[in-house]
Design an enzyme around this catalytic site. Structure first.
Site, short mmCIF file in Angstrom:
data_model
loop_
_atom_site.label_atom_id
_atom_site.label_comp_id
_atom_site.label_asym_id
_atom_site.label_seq_id
_atom_site.Cartn_x
_atom_site.Cartn_y
_atom_site.Cartn_z
N SER A 170 30.82 43.46 37.35
CA SER A 170 29.64 43.40 36.48
C SER A 170 28.53 42.65 37.21
O SER A 170 28.81 41.83 38.09
CB SER A 170 29.99 42.67 35.17
OG SER A 170 28.81 42.35 34.44
N ASP B 225 49.58 47.48 28.50
CA ASP B 225 48.71 46.32 28.31
C ASP B 225 48.72 45.57 29.64
O ASP B 225 49.74 44.99 30.03
CB ASP B 225 49.27 45.44 27.19
CG ASP B 225 48.46 44.17 26.99
OD1 ASP B 225 47.54 43.89 27.78
OD2 ASP B 225 48.78 43.42 26.03
N TYR C 272 33.17 35.16 30.06
CA TYR C 272 33.25 36.52 30.58
C TYR C 272 32.67 36.57 31.99
O TYR C 272 33.25 37.15 32.91
CB TYR C 272 32.50 37.48 29.66
CG TYR C 272 32.39 38.88 30.21
CD1 TYR C 272 33.48 39.74 30.20
CD2 TYR C 272 31.18 39.35 30.73
CE1 TYR C 272 33.38 41.03 30.70
CE2 TYR C 272 31.07 40.63 31.23
CZ TYR C 272 32.17 41.47 31.21
OH TYR C 272 32.07 42.75 31.71
N LYS D 225 34.28 37.56 35.76
CA LYS D 225 33.73 38.54 36.69
C LYS D 225 33.38 37.90 38.04
O LYS D 225 33.46 38.56 39.08
CB LYS D 225 32.51 39.23 36.06
CG LYS D 225 32.88 40.15 34.91
CD LYS D 225 33.88 41.23 35.34
CE LYS D 225 34.18 42.24 34.27
NZ LYS D 225 35.12 43.29 34.72
#
Length: 249
Positions: free
Chosen positions: A144, A63, A157, A161
């Site tokens: 992204s 993880d 999110y 990025k």
């Protein structure tokens, strides 16, 4: 890619989608690939499918948001394979929430994996390269298109990025100051057809809308990684943005 044959790559988030595609292509190129994932049994299944290829996939449970897990994973690499030559930071999560009432635990998970996990893996990989005097290594961050500009949604999110964009450039500058030849690349895909979106808690009506938009395939992103790695050692592809034809944003 021939110069990478027999060398060691670590791919995070290697259980499915983009990570699995990247790990598979690297194995086909003859690399020893350590596939890190929480769902390690899926990496184990992929390893069986790749047994006839020139390289080998080593599944390892990890993880990346857990520092102990990260350190243990890279210790395993040192003990069993010697050194990290390539790191692909692919592990990432997204959650469909907003900033006015989104639960902080979901925000924290995004930052812990997408930003801190990436940073901890990068630190361990660089330390491994330095210890073994590897000065032609490569760090690749799967970013992204949402890491560039301001999106219409998914702000937390997207913020994670944007952090990856800054961290990629920051690492490049630090390595230049240290006279290192280790290369750093950010690859920013547009929409990719994987289980990632469905796992992000996207509302059904939004999923229905997504059925009508163009998508990249995971193998398209894997191909971009092969391209970046295959450039001559003096060439650094710092940022590569790839979109499906017809993508509106």
């Amino acid at each position: 890619m021939q110069r990478w044959s027999g060398r060691v790559a670590v791919v995070t988030g290697a259980s499915a989608g983009i990570g699995a595609a990247i790990a598979g292509e690297l194995v086909k190129k003859g690399l020893k690939v350590v596939g890190l994932a929480r769902r390690v049994e899926r990496v184990e299944e992929n390893a069986k499918l790749l047994r006839s290829e020139p390289g080998k996939l080593h599944p390892l449970k990890c993880d990346v948001s857990n520092e102990s897990d990260v350190k243990d994973a890279f210790k395993w690499v040192k003990s069993n394979l010697g050194v990290v030559d390539i790191l692909v930071n692919n592990a990432g999560v997204c959650d469909f929430n907003n900033l006015t009432d989104g639960p902080p635990e979901k925000w924290r998970n995004i930052i812990d994996i997408n930003v801190l996990g990436l940073s901890m893996c990068t630190r361990e990989a660089i330390q491994s390269m330095r210890e073994k005097a590897v000065d032609d290594g490569h760090i690749i961050n799967i970013n992204s298109v949402l890491g560039h500009g301001t999106p219409a949604a998914l702000f937390m999110y997207a913020a994670s990025k944007h952090a990856v964009t800054v961290l990629t450039e920051g690492l490049r500058r630090e390595l230049v100051q240290q006279k290192s030849k280790i290369r750093v690349t950010s690859i920013s895909p547009g929409a990719v057809k994987t289980e990632f979106i469905a796992a992000s808690g996207v509302p059904k009506e939004f999923l229905e809308h997504l059925k009508n938009i163009p998508f990249l395939e995971a193998r398209d992103v894997a191909d971009s990684v092969m391209y970046v790695l295959g450039t001559p050692p003096h060439v650094q592809i710092h940022e590569l943005i790839i979109k499906p034809v017809g993508e509106e944003w």
